[in-house]
Design an enzyme around this catalytic site. Structure first.
Site, short mmCIF file in Angstrom:
data_model
loop_
_atom_site.label_atom_id
_atom_site.label_comp_id
_atom_site.label_asym_id
_atom_site.label_seq_id
_atom_site.Cartn_x
_atom_site.Cartn_y
_atom_site.Cartn_z
N GLY A 51 -9.52 5.56 5.27
CA GLY A 51 -10.88 5.40 5.23
C GLY A 51 -11.54 4.69 5.04
N CYS A 52 -13.12 4.87 4.71
CA CYS A 52 -13.63 3.82 3.63
C CYS A 52 -13.53 3.09 2.49
CB CYS A 52 -15.47 4.37 3.65
SG CYS A 52 -16.42 3.00 3.30
N PHE A 53 -12.90 2.04 2.20
CA PHE A 53 -12.48 1.58 0.93
C PHE A 53 -13.34 1.34 -0.10
CE2 PHE A 53 -12.37 -2.74 2.55
CZ PHE A 53 -13.58 -3.08 3.25
#
Length: 219
Positions: A51-53
């Site tokens: 997902g979002c880093f």
């Protein structure tokens, strides 16, 4: 998602991504021989997409033995991907992190445990409201020993939960460091709405269920 996108744009967005994932160049990435990153100054490196880093970076930096988590892109078929390009879904890359760690303090096995414990393991192409192939879950292996660890843990979790685990397993090829403004985002932008409403709650959910002896007092 990090940004609001009109419905038509979303439709086109996913269409591009589905096409990109079926390209021969992308399939070649999945069947390539893994590249092993040598230990340097006693520090090893591991690579994960979840997902979002912005979220994943903070999660791994809460683990004892992890020196740094760097945000970037991996798993695609193009060179020098950018944030804008990866978000089209055409590059095949996913937002990923490079974990720099001391293997004498924390093992690769534990890093894989962190990975599965910090996400919705059944969600395909995304985590939460961040959706699209650039947010898909991938574990990268650098050798057969790491591949075996990943596959065994993935299979055991699938049996335990009686679900299909969405995470893909790729041979590691290359990690592209993301733009400077993405690095240490959670720490540098604590008041950002996304950090307050998504990143921090995800981090806290993870810390609440992970063994306390493996967590730093702060990150």
């Amino acid at each position: 998602m990090k940004h609001i996108i009109p419905i038509l744009a979303i439709t086109l967005f996913f269409s591009c991504q589905n096409t990109a994932q079926n390209k021969k160049e992308q399939l070649d990435v999945q069947t390539a021989d893994p590249i092993e990153v040598p230990i340097k100054s006693g520090k090893a490196r591991a690579y994960f997409a979840s997902g979002c880093f912005w979220c994943v970076e903070a999660i791994y930096e809460s683990i004892k033995g992890v020196d740094e988590s760097i945000s970037g892109y991996s798993g695609g078929h193009t060179t020098k991907p950018t944030y804008a390009a990866s978000n089209t879904g055409k590059t095949g890359h996913a937002e990923a992190v490079e974990i720099i760690y001391n293997p004498e303090v924390v093992s690769f096995e534990t890093l894989v445990d962190v990975y599965f414990a910090s996400q919705n393991v059944t969600q395909v192409n995304g985590q939460g409201n961040d959706r699209g192939s650039q947010y898909r879950s991938i574990l990268f292996y650098q050798n057969e020993a790491q591949k075996e660890i990943i596959l065994k843990k993935k299979a055991a979790l699938a049996e335990k939960l009686n679900v299909k685990i969405a995470a893909e397993v790729y041979p590691f090829q290359k990690f592209w460091v993301a733009e400077d403004y993405h690095q240490n985002y959670e720490r540098l932008h604590p008041d950002h709405p996304y950090i307050q409403n998504v990143s921090v709650p995800r981090l806290n959910r993870f810390k609440a269920k992970f063994p306390k002896e493996l967590l730093k007092a702060s990150h």
